[in-house]
Each structure stands twice: as structure tokens, then as C-alpha cells.
Design an enzyme around this catalytic site. Structure first.
Site, mmCIF file in Angstrom:
data_model
loop_
_atom_site.group_PDB
_atom_site.id
_atom_site.type_symbol
_atom_site.label_atom_id
_atom_site.label_comp_id
_atom_site.label_asym_id
_atom_site.label_seq_id
_atom_site.Cartn_x
_atom_site.Cartn_y
_atom_site.Cartn_z
ATOM 1 N N GLY A 22 -3.126 -2.249 -25.667
ATOM 2 C CA GLY A 22 -2.113 -3.285 -25.821
ATOM 3 C C GLY A 22 -2.003 -4.270 -24.682
ATOM 4 O O GLY A 22 -3.004 -4.741 -24.133
ATOM 5 N N TYR A 156 16.672 1.682 -26.878
ATOM 6 C CA TYR A 156 15.542 0.907 -26.367
ATOM 7 C C TYR A 156 16.030 -0.345 -25.644
ATOM 8 O O TYR A 156 15.609 -0.647 -24.520
ATOM 9 C CB TYR A 156 14.616 0.524 -27.520
ATOM 10 C CG TYR A 156 13.449 -0.338 -27.126
ATOM 11 C CD1 TYR A 156 12.308 0.220 -26.565
ATOM 12 C CD2 TYR A 156 13.475 -1.713 -27.337
ATOM 13 C CE1 TYR A 156 11.225 -0.576 -26.214
ATOM 14 C CE2 TYR A 156 12.403 -2.508 -26.991
ATOM 15 C CZ TYR A 156 11.269 -1.940 -26.433
ATOM 16 O OH TYR A 156 10.201 -2.736 -26.086
#
Length: 259
Positions: A22, A156
């Protein structure tokens, strides 16, 4: 001043934690392309070894090492291995998409352990080494979720806001020692972290249409921000949040009025 050399990283050493895939992998390749010697680190050793191999195949300098970001001693050891350290990039994060009322203590602890405590360990280890040298650039990945949130993203988002505030605090504390600390806030990027969303066409499309550019980002589109913050081009930038979100935060809602 030679303005043409502002982005040159020749002679610099960079540690990229999260370079197994990523954004981290793209960041490592980008830093190496501008001349940095890169230590690719990840809990996925095979992944960061592949990243280092790609860098070397393109004429760059790179090595690989396993690191567990949730282990303070392990993080300190990988920072030591990269010394003298000029640049730290730290990207890893996990998410549990559930309403806050349904999040278990175990799930909460797992997200916080990597996203927040791991960020702290990286900031501490790199900050100590860089402050001793009187120079360095620390780059952590926050998120647009540090600014806006949606159902199911509470924990998150909390960790990403915490990451940003810790970066700002470190910038204030280590500025006198010549150390800069900044955060990058990506929008929606096609990475392993977002695979759950991308497999659902309606969800993928809704996120694409939310931003001004009408699409998701690729990991390589974060590299410009990383190289900028790592280089002398950003020599007077610290404690900042660089938003790279395709206009997500600029657009209010998904409806386009017939103006």
C-alpha cells in the site's frame, strides 16, 4: 539557494514502517527514487523484502527488516538499525467497522494498540534519535477521519485524531532541536485496509462520488506529499496536517445541484 535541489534526498537515510504494501510500499519507492537510502520495515517481512527488491531493481538503495509496531523495544531497534536517521515514515493502521455501542473492549484495544500506541512508539524512538543529531523529518499517516467521521468509524477516527495531536505535540517539543513532525491525511485510497469497502460496488461508488475528483486514489498518489515533507522543500513546515483527499473535505454531501 539551489531551488532545483529542494527535493533531492541523496545521502539521506529513511525508515518506512509499513512498507510491505500500500501507501508504505509506494512511499519507500518514492523516497528511494529521490535518492534516499531506505530501510523497508513491516510486520510482513516478505512484503517489505519485495518492496526493497523493487527499489534495488530500479537502481535505488534499500534493505528490509521485520518490525512489530506494537512492541516498543522492536520499534526502537529498527530505528537504531536505520541510524543515522533523517526521515521516518509510519503508515500502519487497522480498523474495526462497528457502531460504538457494539465495539468490544478487545476490539478497542486492538485498534488502539496499533494505531495510537504504535504511533507513539514510532514518534518516541525516532524523535530521540533525531533530536540527538539536531535534524530530521517525521511523517505519520493520519486520515481525513481525524477531521470528519461516519457511523462505524468512531474508534478508528479517534486514533487518527490522536495521531495528529501527538505529531503536533512532538513538533512543538522538538522544534528547538531541529526536528520536524507532520502528518498526512489521505482520503479513500485503494489499499489492503480498504479492501472490505472496495468489494461492495455501491459502497465503492459512493466513496468515489463523495470527493471532488470523483474517484479513489492510488497509493502512489500519496508519494508527492511524503517526498515534500521529507525534503528541504518543507524546511519550514512542522506540526501540520497535509490533506491529500481528492477534495473529500471540500465537498458538502453527494448531491450536485443543477446550477
Amino acid at each position: 539557494m539551489s531551488y532545483r535541489s529542494l527535493f533531492d534526498l541523496t545521502g539521506r537515510t529513511a525508515l518506512v514502517i509499513g512498507s510491505g504494501s500500500g501507501i508504505g510500499a509506494a512511499s519507500a519507492e518514492g523516497l528511494a527514487a529521490f535518492g534516499a537510502q531506505v530501510l523497508c520495515a513491516d510486520v510482513d517481512l516478505a512484503g517489505c523484502e519485495e518492496t526493497a527488491k523493487r527499489i534495488r531493481s530500479q537502481g535505488g538503495q534499500a534493505s528490509a527488516r521485520r518490525v512489530d509496531l506494537t512492541d516498543a523495544a522492536d520499534v526502537a531497534a529498527v530505528v537504531e538499525a536505520a541510524s543515522p536517521l533523517d526521515v521516518l515514515v509510519c503508515t500502519p493502521a487497522i480498523n474495526v467497522r462497528k457502531p460504538l455501542l457494539e465495539i468490544t473492549a478487545t476490539e478497542f484495544d486492538r485498534v488502539v494498540a496499533l494505531n495510537m500506541r504504535g504511533s507513539l512508539f514510532a514518534l518516541q524512538a525516532a524523535g530521540k534519535r533525531m533530536s540527538e543529531r539536531g535534524r530530521g523529518s517525521i511523517i505519520l499517516f493520519s486520515s481525513i477521519r481525524a477531521q470528519v467521521v461516519e457511523p462505524g468509524q468512531g474508534v478508528y477516527a479517534g486514533t487518527k485524531a490522536a495521531t495528529l495531536q501527538m505529531v503536533r505535540a512532538l513538533a512543538a517539543e522538538l522544534g528547538p532541536q531541529g526536528v520536524r513532525a507532520n502528518a498526512i491525511a489521505p482520503g479513500v485510497v485503494e489499499t489492503p485496509l480498504t479492501e472490505q469497502i472496495r468489494t461492495r460496488p455501491e459502497w465503492y461508488r459512493a466513496y468515489a462520488e463523495k470527493g471532488a475528483l470523483g474517484r479513489w486514489a492510488q497509493p502512489g498518489e500519496m508519494v508527492g506529499a511524503v517526498v515534500y515533507l521529507a525534503s528541504e522543500a518543507s524546511s519550514y513546515v512542522t506540526g501540520s496536517l497535509l490533506i491529500v483527499d481528492g477534495g473529500w473535505l471540500a465537498v458538502d454531501g453527494r448531491y450536485t445541484p443543477p446550477l
